[in-house]
Design a protein around this motif. Sequence first.
Motif, mmCIF file in Angstrom:
data_model
loop_
_atom_site.group_PDB
_atom_site.id
_atom_site.type_symbol
_atom_site.label_atom_id
_atom_site.label_comp_id
_atom_site.label_asym_id
_atom_site.label_seq_id
_atom_site.Cartn_x
_atom_site.Cartn_y
_atom_site.Cartn_z
ATOM 1 N N LYS A 46 -4.184 -10.787 -9.639
ATOM 2 C CA LYS A 46 -4.068 -9.471 -9.240
ATOM 3 C C LYS A 46 -2.896 -9.642 -7.630
ATOM 4 C CE LYS A 46 -8.943 -8.349 -9.011
ATOM 5 N NZ LYS A 46 -10.035 -8.301 -8.157
ATOM 6 N N GLN A 47 -2.174 -9.312 -7.962
ATOM 7 C CA GLN A 47 -1.096 -9.019 -6.543
ATOM 8 C C GLN A 47 -1.762 -9.784 -5.267
ATOM 9 O OE1 GLN A 47 0.799 -5.362 -6.581
ATOM 10 N NE2 GLN A 47 1.375 -5.274 -8.757
ATOM 11 N N HIS A 48 -1.287 -10.679 -5.125
ATOM 12 C CA HIS A 48 -1.557 -11.282 -3.507
ATOM 13 C C HIS A 48 -0.477 -12.055 -2.992
ATOM 14 C CE1 HIS A 48 -1.132 -14.490 -7.073
ATOM 15 N NE2 HIS A 48 -1.504 -15.520 -5.908
ATOM 16 N N PHE A 49 -0.057 -12.373 -2.227
ATOM 17 C CA PHE A 49 0.751 -12.392 -0.741
ATOM 18 C C PHE A 49 -0.093 -13.511 -0.247
ATOM 19 C CE2 PHE A 49 0.163 -9.096 1.556
ATOM 20 C CZ PHE A 49 -0.162 -9.802 3.116
ATOM 21 N N ILE A 71 6.505 -8.091 1.078
ATOM 22 C CA ILE A 71 5.514 -7.844 1.956
ATOM 23 C C ILE A 71 6.517 -7.468 3.786
ATOM 24 C CG2 ILE A 71 4.012 -8.101 3.312
ATOM 25 C CD1 ILE A 71 3.129 -7.478 0.550
ATOM 26 N N ASP A 72 6.371 -6.722 3.959
ATOM 27 C CA ASP A 72 6.786 -6.649 5.725
ATOM 28 C C ASP A 72 5.359 -7.310 6.034
ATOM 29 O OD1 ASP A 72 6.394 -5.243 8.281
ATOM 30 O OD2 ASP A 72 8.707 -4.712 7.834
ATOM 31 N N ARG A 73 6.420 -8.095 6.745
ATOM 32 C CA ARG A 73 5.507 -8.554 7.985
ATOM 33 C C ARG A 73 3.973 -8.042 8.993
ATOM 34 N NH1 ARG A 73 7.365 -15.290 8.447
ATOM 35 N NH2 ARG A 73 9.101 -15.431 6.681
ATOM 36 N N MET A 99 4.629 -10.898 -2.531
ATOM 37 C CA MET A 99 4.301 -10.928 -3.619
ATOM 38 C C MET A 99 4.297 -11.504 -4.641
ATOM 39 S SD MET A 99 2.772 -8.621 -6.206
ATOM 40 C CE MET A 99 4.120 -7.453 -6.304
ATOM 41 N N HIS A 100 3.323 -12.008 -5.153
ATOM 42 C CA HIS A 100 3.135 -12.262 -6.491
ATOM 43 C C HIS A 100 1.702 -11.791 -7.719
ATOM 44 C CE1 HIS A 100 2.075 -15.190 -4.045
ATOM 45 N NE2 HIS A 100 1.281 -16.045 -5.468
#
Length: 129
Positions: A46-49, A71-73, A99-100
């Motif tokens: 799944k897309q995550h960061f 991803i905007d902080r 994101m990866h």
Amino acid sequence: VNHLSLVEKSDVLTRGKTGLLKNMMFDQLPEAGFVYGCLEAGEAQKQHFHKTGMDIFIIQSGSGIVLTGDIDRNSLDLTNVERHEIKKGDVYFIGIYQMHAIENSGAEKLEWLNVAPLSHGNEDLYIIN
């Protein structure tokens, strides 16, 4: 001291099952980890960061896609999504708040080595819906 443990994660990070073999890299720095990951054909993360620590992916076998995006902080908005083909021998660096997600788009098992903080699999894992 042996710090290896085999963990199978399902329904948390992947659509399917990711095999993970975790190894603490240094006794002096327990948060540094070396992880073996794999996805069977058709499976994907799944897309995550992560907010802390970076990832280095070293592709060992198979082929697939790595999705990346910014991803905007402050707002946590996702922008600049890109797809990159990956294959054996490729090395990818993923920064914080990036994101990866890895997808196995090939016919054989996709395997990689990942250097990252061990917290990436637990408390510093932010799934994008």
